[in-house]
Design a protein around this motif. Structure first.
Motif, PDB file in Angstrom:
ATOM      1  N   ASP A 290       0.835  -1.204   0.000  1.00 42.62           N
ATOM      2  CA  ASP A 290       0.000   0.000   0.000  1.00 42.62           C
ATOM      3  C   ASP A 290       0.870   1.253   0.000  1.00 42.62           C
ATOM      4  O   ASP A 290       0.564   2.241  -0.670  1.00 42.62           O
ATOM      5  N   ALA A 291       1.964   1.191   0.777  1.00 40.01           N
ATOM      6  CA  ALA A 291       2.878   2.337   0.834  1.00 40.01           C
ATOM      7  C   ALA A 291       3.524   2.582  -0.518  1.00 40.01           C
ATOM      8  O   ALA A 291       3.642   3.731  -0.978  1.00 40.01           O
ATOM      9  N   LEU A 292       3.944   1.512  -1.184  1.00 37.57           N
ATOM     10  CA  LEU A 292       4.574   1.652  -2.498  1.00 37.57           C
ATOM     11  C   LEU A 292       3.596   2.242  -3.506  1.00 37.57           C
ATOM     12  O   LEU A 292       3.942   3.125  -4.290  1.00 37.57           O
ATOM     13  N   SER A 293       2.350   1.770  -3.468  1.00 34.98           N
ATOM     14  CA  SER A 293       1.326   2.290  -4.379  1.00 34.98           C
ATOM     15  C   SER A 293       1.078   3.772  -4.132  1.00 34.98           C
ATOM     16  O   SER A 293       0.953   4.563  -5.078  1.00 34.98           O
ATOM     17  N   ASP A 320      13.638   1.607   1.558  1.00 35.13           N
ATOM     18  CA  ASP A 320      13.313   0.572   2.529  1.00 35.13           C
ATOM     19  C   ASP A 320      12.427  -0.504   1.915  1.00 35.13           C
ATOM     20  O   ASP A 320      12.346  -1.621   2.416  1.00 35.13           O
ATOM     21  N   LEU A 321      11.743  -0.164   0.824  1.00 35.46           N
ATOM     22  CA  LEU A 321      10.877  -1.117   0.145  1.00 35.46           C
ATOM     23  C   LEU A 321      11.579  -1.821  -1.004  1.00 35.46           C
ATOM     24  O   LEU A 321      11.318  -2.986  -1.271  1.00 35.46           O
ATOM     25  N   LEU A 322      12.481  -1.119  -1.669  1.00 33.28           N
ATOM     26  CA  LEU A 322      13.021  -1.667  -2.912  1.00 33.28           C
ATOM     27  C   LEU A 322      14.520  -1.891  -2.964  1.00 33.28           C
ATOM     28  O   LEU A 322      14.959  -2.828  -3.625  1.00 33.28           O
ATOM     29  N   GLY A 323      15.298  -1.072  -2.298  1.00 36.28           N
ATOM     30  CA  GLY A 323      16.706  -1.172  -2.610  1.00 36.28           C
ATOM     31  C   GLY A 323      17.697  -1.087  -1.492  1.00 36.28           C
ATOM     32  O   GLY A 323      18.885  -1.028  -1.727  1.00 36.28           O
ATOM     33  N   LYS A 324      17.262  -1.106  -0.258  1.00 36.79           N
ATOM     34  CA  LYS A 324      18.210  -0.910   0.823  1.00 36.79           C
ATOM     35  C   LYS A 324      17.654  -1.490   2.107  1.00 36.79           C
ATOM     36  O   LYS A 324      16.462  -1.670   2.254  1.00 36.79           O
ATOM     37  N   GLY A 325      18.538  -1.793   3.046  1.00 36.93           N
ATOM     38  CA  GLY A 325      18.097  -2.267   4.342  1.00 36.93           C
ATOM     39  C   GLY A 325      17.553  -3.686   4.261  1.00 36.93           C
ATOM     40  O   GLY A 325      18.056  -4.532   3.559  1.00 36.93           O
ATOM     41  N   GLU A 326      16.448  -3.940   4.952  1.00 45.72           N
ATOM     42  CA  GLU A 326      15.948  -5.297   5.055  1.00 45.72           C
ATOM     43  C   GLU A 326      15.386  -5.793   3.747  1.00 45.72           C
ATOM     44  O   GLU A 326      15.302  -6.980   3.481  1.00 45.72           O
ATOM     45  N   PHE A 327      14.964  -4.871   2.861  1.00 46.64           N
ATOM     46  CA  PHE A 327      14.388  -5.275   1.594  1.00 46.64           C
ATOM     47  C   PHE A 327      15.365  -5.057   0.453  1.00 46.64           C
ATOM     48  O   PHE A 327      15.023  -4.604  -0.610  1.00 46.64           O
TER      49      PHE A 327
END
Length: 331
Positions: A290-293, A320-327
Motif C-alpha cells: 500500500d505504501a509503495l502504491s 526501505d521497500l526496494l533497494g536498501k536495508g531489510e528489503f
C-alpha cells in the motif's frame, strides 16, 4: 522401462518415509521438548550424505524460527568444537550409528555435558548410547538396487528433519510474517506483504525537528540523517509538516538566495516558513505494498507514518521497500 524403474525408486522411498512415520512415538515428543527448552542453539552434525542432509535440516530450522548451525565432525575436532557451548543441543545424524568421526566428536561433547539427540537407523548403536533421545530413521530397504548408496535412508532422514522443524514451528507459534522477516531476499511481491510498521525507520533514525527550529537547524538534521527529508513536529509529537531536499532547492531558487547573497538571513528563517504543510502520511498497520502504491501515485519517495491524532510513529523511504536495508535486492 526407465519410467517403471523411476516409479519403483519413488515407491521404495515412500515406503521408507511411511516406516519412519509409523515408528514415531514419545522419543520424538522428548526431542521437541528438549529443543524448545534449549536456551541457545541446535547444533547439527553428520558426515558424508548424512552431513548434507544435516545442512538442509539446519537451513530449514533457521528459516522457521529455531536457531541452528551445521558442525562438521572432522573440523570440530580441529578447533571448531569451540563453537559449541554447554547450553547447546547437538542433533547427530548417522544411519549406521557407528560413524567413527562422528562418535569421536560425541565423546568430546559428552565430556562438556552437551545433550545429544541421535537420528539413526540403529537404536542399539554407539551413537544411540551417547544420546539422551534417539529418533529412529530405520527403513525397510534402500532404493539403490545394490543396497549400498544411501537413498531411501537419506530421504527418510530429511523428511523426519522437516517433521521436527514444523513441529517446533507450531510450538513456537511462528507466523507468516516471521518467515518473511527471515527471507528478506525473497520475491518483491512476497516482501511487500509485510506491514509498514515492520520496515519503517523509528526512534533516533527518524529525521525530525520542532516547528520553531530555523532552516539552518533543519538542514543540519537533513545532513545528519541523510534520508532526504525531515519531519516537522509540534506538541505531543504531532506531525505538522515536512521539508524535503526538493522543497529546499525550490525555496532557494524562488528566493534567489545565491544572487542576493542573503544566505545568513535565509538560514535564520523558521522551518515553518518553508516546509510543506499537511504532508502525505500512512498508517503503520497498512501493508508495504500500500505504501509503495501511494508513493507511486503521489510521485514521492518518503512517507511519514502516523498513529492516532497524527502523532509520528516513523518514516518510510522508498529504499526501505526496494533497494536498501531489510528489503535489499540480492544481485
Amino acid at each position: 522401462m526407465t519410467v517403471e524403474q523411476a516409479q519403483e525408486v519413488l515407491t521404495v522411498e515412500a515406503e521408507g518415509i511411511t516406516a519412519v512415520r509409523d515408528a514415531l512415538g514419545e522419543e520424538f515428543v522428548r526431542a521437541v521438548d528438549l529443543i524448545m527448552d534449549c536456551p541457545s542453539r541446535l547444533v547439527i552434525s553428520g558426515i558424508g550424505k548424512s552431513g548434507l542432509v544435516g545442512q538442509k535440516i539446519s537451513a530449514t530450522l533457521n528459516s522457521t524460527g529455531t536457531p541452528s548451525f551445521f558442525l562438521h565432525p572432522v573440523e570440530a575436532m580441529h578447533g571448531d568444537l569451540g563453537m559449541v557451548s554447554a547450553t547447546d543441543i547437538v542433533l547427530a545424524i548417522s544411519y549406521s550409528g557407528e560413524t567413527s568421526e562422528l562418535n569421536l566428536l560425541l565423546e568430546s561433547l559428552k565430556n562438556r555435558s552437551v545433550q545429544i539427540i541421535a537420528m539413526t537407523g540403529n537404536d542399539k548403536s554407539t551413537l544411540a548410547r551417547y544420546a539422551a533421545v534417539t529418533l529412529n530413521v530405520a527403513v525397510p530397504r534402500e532404493a539403490c538396487p545394490l543396497g549400498l548408496a544411501p537413498t531411501t535412508s537419506t530421504t527418510a532422514t530429511l523428511a523426519l528433519g522437516d517433521a521436527l522443524a514444523v513441529s517446533l514451528l507450531r510450538r513456537k507459534r511462528f507466523r507468516e510474517e516471521d518467515f518473511r522477516r527471515n527471507h528478506p531476499g525473497g520475491s518483491l511481491g512476497e516482501r511487500l506483504k509485510v506491514a509498514v510498521q515492520e520496515v519503517m525507520l523509528t526512534g533516533d533514525k527518524v529525521p525530525q525537528i520542532r516547528k520553531e527550529a530555523t532552516l539552518e537547524q533543519a538542514v543540519a538534521e537533513l545532513n545528519k540523517k541523510n534520508i532526504g527529508a525531515v519531519l516537522v513536529v509540534e506538541d505531543s509529537n504531532k506531525l505538522c509538516g515536512i521539508l524535503t531536499d526538493g522543497d529546499l532547492r525550490r525555496h532557494l531558487l524562488e528566493e534567489k538566495w545565491l544572487e542576493k547573497g542573503s544566505g545568513a538571513a535565509e538560514s535564520r528563517k523558521h522551518i515553518s516558513d518553508v516546509m510543506t504543510r499537511h504532508p502525505v502520511t500512512i498508517s503503520g498497520e497498512l501493508m508495504a505494498a500500500d505504501a509503495l502504491s501511494l508513493m507511486q501515485s503521489k510521485d514521492i519517495t518518503v512517507l511519514a507514518v502516523v498513529g492516532e491524532e497524527n502523532s509520528v510513529q516513523g518514516l518510510l523511504h522508498l529504499h526501505d521497500l526496494l533497494g536498501k536495508g531489510e528489503f535489499r535486492f540480492l544481485i
